[in-house]
Design a protein around this motif. Structure first.
Motif, PDB file in Angstrom:
ATOM      1  N   UNK A 154       0.837  -1.476  -0.291  1.00  0.00           N
ATOM      2  CA  UNK A 154      -0.365  -0.063  -0.135  1.00  0.00           C
ATOM      3  C   UNK A 154       0.961   1.207   0.509  1.00  0.00           C
ATOM      4  N   UNK A 155       0.700   2.012  -0.853  1.00  0.00           N
ATOM      5  CA  UNK A 155       2.000   2.827  -1.064  1.00  0.00           C
ATOM      6  C   UNK A 155       1.215   3.976  -1.090  1.00  0.00           C
ATOM      7  N   UNK A 156       1.577   5.460  -0.853  1.00  0.00           N
ATOM      8  CA  UNK A 156       0.943   6.924  -1.317  1.00  0.00           C
ATOM      9  C   UNK A 156       2.049   7.662  -2.174  1.00  0.00           C
ATOM     10  N   UNK A 157       1.287   8.226  -3.147  1.00  0.00           N
ATOM     11  CA  UNK A 157       2.257   8.670  -3.694  1.00  0.00           C
ATOM     12  C   UNK A 157       1.776  11.000  -3.683  1.00  0.00           C
ATOM     13  N   UNK A 158       2.660  11.157  -3.642  1.00  0.00           N
ATOM     14  CA  UNK A 158       2.160  13.257  -3.516  1.00  0.00           C
ATOM     15  C   UNK A 158       3.100  13.946  -4.456  1.00  0.00           C
ATOM     16  N   UNK A 159       2.660  15.248  -4.947  1.00  0.00           N
ATOM     17  CA  UNK A 159       4.081  15.872  -5.149  1.00  0.00           C
ATOM     18  C   UNK A 159       3.220  16.598  -6.560  1.00  0.00           C
ATOM     19  N   UNK A 160       4.252  17.323  -7.442  1.00  0.00           N
ATOM     20  CA  UNK A 160       3.910  18.286  -8.652  1.00  0.00           C
ATOM     21  C   UNK A 160       3.934  17.281  -9.663  1.00  0.00           C
ATOM     22  N   UNK A 161       3.140  17.418 -10.793  1.00  0.00           N
ATOM     23  CA  UNK A 161       3.607  16.891 -12.396  1.00  0.00           C
ATOM     24  C   UNK A 161       3.354  17.946 -13.241  1.00  0.00           C
ATOM     25  N   UNK A 162       4.642  18.662 -13.823  1.00  0.00           N
ATOM     26  CA  UNK A 162       5.037  19.189 -15.173  1.00  0.00           C
ATOM     27  C   UNK A 162       4.562  18.738 -16.206  1.00  0.00           C
ATOM     28  N   UNK A 163       3.877  19.709 -17.009  1.00  0.00           N
ATOM     29  CA  UNK A 163       3.508  18.416 -18.015  1.00  0.00           C
ATOM     30  C   UNK A 163       3.368  18.858 -19.460  1.00  0.00           C
ATOM     31  N   UNK A 164       4.743  18.908 -20.250  1.00  0.00           N
ATOM     32  CA  UNK A 164       4.935  19.258 -21.838  1.00  0.00           C
ATOM     33  C   UNK A 164       4.156  19.075 -23.182  1.00  0.00           C
ATOM     34  N   UNK A 165       4.495  19.269 -24.329  1.00  0.00           N
ATOM     35  CA  UNK A 165       4.226  19.309 -25.368  1.00  0.00           C
ATOM     36  C   UNK A 165       5.266  18.705 -26.035  1.00  0.00           C
ATOM     37  N   UNK A 166       4.808  17.976 -26.474  1.00  0.00           N
ATOM     38  CA  UNK A 166       5.981  16.968 -28.169  1.00  0.00           C
ATOM     39  C   UNK A 166       5.651  16.398 -28.871  1.00  0.00           C
ATOM     40  N   UNK A 167       6.039  16.775 -30.030  1.00  0.00           N
ATOM     41  CA  UNK A 167       5.322  17.313 -31.824  1.00  0.00           C
ATOM     42  C   UNK A 167       4.443  15.961 -32.027  1.00  0.00           C
ATOM     43  N   UNK A 169       1.363  15.945 -31.453  1.00  0.00           N
ATOM     44  CA  UNK A 169       0.082  16.025 -30.234  1.00  0.00           C
ATOM     45  C   UNK A 169       0.628  14.684 -29.298  1.00  0.00           C
ATOM     46  N   UNK A 170       2.092  15.082 -28.634  1.00  0.00           N
ATOM     47  CA  UNK A 170       2.644  14.226 -28.111  1.00  0.00           C
ATOM     48  C   UNK A 170       2.448  14.624 -26.732  1.00  0.00           C
ATOM     49  N   UNK A 171       2.570  14.334 -25.711  1.00  0.00           N
ATOM     50  CA  UNK A 171       2.554  14.630 -24.716  1.00  0.00           C
ATOM     51  C   UNK A 171       4.368  14.332 -24.313  1.00  0.00           C
ATOM     52  N   UNK A 172       5.276  15.080 -22.752  1.00  0.00           N
ATOM     53  CA  UNK A 172       5.667  13.977 -21.314  1.00  0.00           C
ATOM     54  C   UNK A 172       6.218  15.016 -20.567  1.00  0.00           C
ATOM     55  N   UNK A 173       5.519  14.321 -19.486  1.00  0.00           N
ATOM     56  CA  UNK A 173       4.748  15.066 -18.223  1.00  0.00           C
ATOM     57  C   UNK A 173       6.847  14.525 -17.032  1.00  0.00           C
ATOM     58  N   UNK A 174       6.890  15.163 -15.679  1.00  0.00           N
ATOM     59  CA  UNK A 174       7.645  14.523 -14.696  1.00  0.00           C
ATOM     60  C   UNK A 174       6.938  15.254 -13.964  1.00  0.00           C
ATOM     61  N   UNK A 175       7.281  14.241 -12.937  1.00  0.00           N
ATOM     62  CA  UNK A 175       6.533  14.153 -11.207  1.00  0.00           C
ATOM     63  C   UNK A 175       7.438  14.162 -10.223  1.00  0.00           C
ATOM     64  N   UNK A 176       7.622  14.972  -9.589  1.00  0.00           N
ATOM     65  CA  UNK A 176       8.770  14.566  -7.845  1.00  0.00           C
ATOM     66  C   UNK A 176       7.611  14.449  -7.001  1.00  0.00           C
ATOM     67  N   UNK A 177       8.194  13.501  -6.146  1.00  0.00           N
ATOM     68  CA  UNK A 177       6.668  13.607  -5.572  1.00  0.00           C
ATOM     69  C   UNK A 177       7.520  12.648  -4.304  1.00  0.00           C
ATOM     70  N   UNK A 178       6.738  12.745  -2.988  1.00  0.00           N
ATOM     71  CA  UNK A 178       6.974  11.742  -1.813  1.00  0.00           C
ATOM     72  C   UNK A 178       6.139  10.690  -1.625  1.00  0.00           C
ATOM     73  N   UNK A 179       6.454   9.965  -0.907  1.00  0.00           N
ATOM     74  CA  UNK A 179       6.278   8.076  -0.958  1.00  0.00           C
ATOM     75  C   UNK A 179       6.246   7.582   0.106  1.00  0.00           C
ATOM     76  N   UNK A 180       5.611   6.581   0.125  1.00  0.00           N
ATOM     77  CA  UNK A 180       5.094   6.605   1.964  1.00  0.00           C
ATOM     78  C   UNK A 180       4.561   4.846   1.326  1.00  0.00           C
ATOM     79  N   UNK A 181       5.170   3.984   1.667  1.00  0.00           N
ATOM     80  CA  UNK A 181       4.437   2.515   1.525  1.00  0.00           C
ATOM     81  C   UNK A 181       4.473   1.876   2.740  1.00  0.00           C
ATOM     82  N   UNK A 182       3.747   1.124   2.914  1.00  0.00           N
ATOM     83  CA  UNK A 182       3.388  -0.172   3.686  1.00  0.00           C
ATOM     84  C   UNK A 182       3.259  -1.105   2.977  1.00  0.00           C
ATOM     85  N   UNK A 183       4.580  -3.183   3.798  1.00  0.00           N
ATOM     86  CA  UNK A 183       3.972  -4.364   2.833  1.00  0.00           C
ATOM     87  C   UNK A 183       4.315  -5.040   4.299  1.00  0.00           C
TER      88      UNK A 183
END
Length: 323
Positions: A154-167, A169-183
Motif C-alpha cells: 500500500x503506497x502513497x504518492x504526492x507531489x507536482x506534475x510538470x506537463x510538456x508538449x511533444x510534436x 500532439x504528443x506529451x511528456x510529463x515529469x513528477x517529483x513526489x513524496x512516497x510512503x509505503x506499507x507492505x
C-alpha cells in the motif's frame, strides 16, 4: 427643461424600450462532466519476468483494465492488472519451482489523479512555451500475491506534475513526489515483527510518462512510441522497522521502467482514422532494477539460488482493445 418635461421624456423612453434591439444571451453550454473518458482492456505476455526470491526467470501473462479521463480540473488514471506466472514461480503451498504446481497470481493496481493549477486558478500563468501545465498529483499503488512472501503493498504518492508538449500532439510529463509505503513479508514474521507488517521510511519518488504518434510516417503505417519511468528512493531496511543487519540490509533506489513501447494502430490501418486506437498491437522492453527496493547485489532475497531475481530485463508484447 422643467421637471415635468424630464418626467415625460423618461416615460416615453420606458414605453418604447421594448422596441429597442436586444442582444440575445448565449445559453450556457451543457458540457459533459468527463471531457475524455477512455477505457481499455489488454492482454500481454512477459517473456523473462522475475520475482524476488524465486529461482530463475518466469514467464508471465498479464490481463489489464485501464481507465483515463479528463475533467474540468484535471485528469484521472487507473490501471488494474492480474499477472499469472508460470510454474517457475509457484503459488504459496506448492513444493517448489517446476514441480507441477500452479504459478503465483499477483494483482497490482495504480491510481493517479492530477489537479491543474491553470484550471484551479483560472489562469494561463502555468503555460510557458512547451510547458502546458503544473498540477498537484496524488496517487496510490497496491498489490497482493499468493506466493510465499505474501506481499500486501500500500503506497502513497504526492507531489507536482510538470506537463510538456511533444510534436504530433504528443506529451511528456515529469513528477517529483513524496512516497510512503506499507507492505508485508511472511518470512520476517517473529518476535520482532509478529505480523510481518513492514512500515518503510518515507522517501522520494519520481515519475515520467511520454507518448507521441510517429506522424511523419505514411498513413498506412500508424505507429506511435510511448514509455514510462518510476524511481523510488531508499526506504530503510528491507524489513523496516526491524533495525538493519546483515540479513536485513538497506533498500536501494528502485528503477521501474518501460523505456519504449512501439504501438501499431491496427484498427486505424484497417478501418480508418475514425477508429484510431480501437485495436492496438504493441511490443515493449521492460527494465526493473532492485525490484520493490530490494538491493539486487546484497539482499539475501536476491542472492544464492535466487540470484538475478531482483532485476528484470524482458521483452513483452500485447494487444489492447478500446471500448
Amino acid at each position: 427643461m422643467t421637471a415635468t418635461s424630464l418626467l415625460a421624456l423618461a416615460s416615453l423612453v420606458a414605453a418604447n424600450a421594448a422596441d429597442f434591439p436586444v442582444k440575445a444571451v448565449s445559453p450556457i453550454p451543457d458540457l459533459p462532466f468527463f471531457q475524455v473518458n477512455d477505457n481499455r482492456l489488454s492482454y500481454s505476455y512477459i517473456f523473462n519476468g522475475t520475482d524476488p526470491g524465486v529461482t530463475g526467470n518466469t514467464a508471465k501473462q498479464a490481463y489489464s483494465f485501464t481507465h483515463f479521463d479528463t475533467w474540468a480540473y484535471g485528469t484521472n488514471f487507473f490501471n488494474l492488472s492480474m499477472f499469472k506466472s508460470d510454474h517457475a514461480d509457484p503459488a504459496n503451498g506448492c513444493k517448489g519451482p517446476n514441480e507441477g504446481c500452479a504459478g503465483a497470481t499477483e494483482i497490482y493496481g495504480v491510481l493517479r489523479s492530477t489537479f491543474g493549477f491553470n484550471q484551479i486558478f483560472d489562469t494561463h500563468m502555468f503555460t510557458v512555451g512547451p510547458l502546458q501545465n503544473v498540477s498537484l498529483e496524488l496517487g496510490t499503488d497496491f498489490n497482493t500475491e499468493n506466493n510465499p512472501f505474501a506481499p500486501n503493498k500500500r503506497a502513497l504518492f504526492a507531489g507536482l506534475q510538470f506537463a510538456f508538449d511533444l510534436p504530433y500532439k504528443g506529451y511528456i510529463n515529469f513528477a517529483p513526489m513524496f512516497y510512503k509505503e506499507l507492505n508485508h513479508n511472511s518470512f520476517v514474521e517473529g518476535p520482532a515483527l509478529p505480523t510481518g507488517a513492514i512500515d518503510y521510511d518515507p522517501t522520494w519518488a519520481f515519475e515520467s510518462n511520454y507518448y507521441m504518434d510517429l506522424g511523419f510516417l505514411p498513413d498506412y503505417l500508424p505507429l506511435s512510441v510511448s514509455g514510462r519511468l518510476t524511481l523510488i528512493g531508499p526506504k530503510g531496511p528491507q524489513a523496516d522497522p526491524i533495525p538493519a543487519s546483515p540479513s536485513n540490509v538497506q533498500t536501494k533506489m528502485e528503477i521501474n521502467s518501460e523505456p519504449i513501447r512501439l504501438t501499431y494502430d491496427a484498427s486505424r490501418a484497417i478501418w480508418g482514422k475514425k477508429y484510431s486506437h480501437f485495436l492496438d498491437v504493441w511490443v515493449a522492453y521492460r527494465y526493473w532494477q532492485n525490484k520493490f527496493g530490494l538491493d539486487h547485489a546484497n539482499s539475501p532475497s536476491c542472492l544464492g539460488a535466487a540470484a538475478g531475481s531482483c532485476t528484470e530485463e524482458s521483452l513483452y508484447t500485447g494487444v489492447t482493445v478500446k471500448f
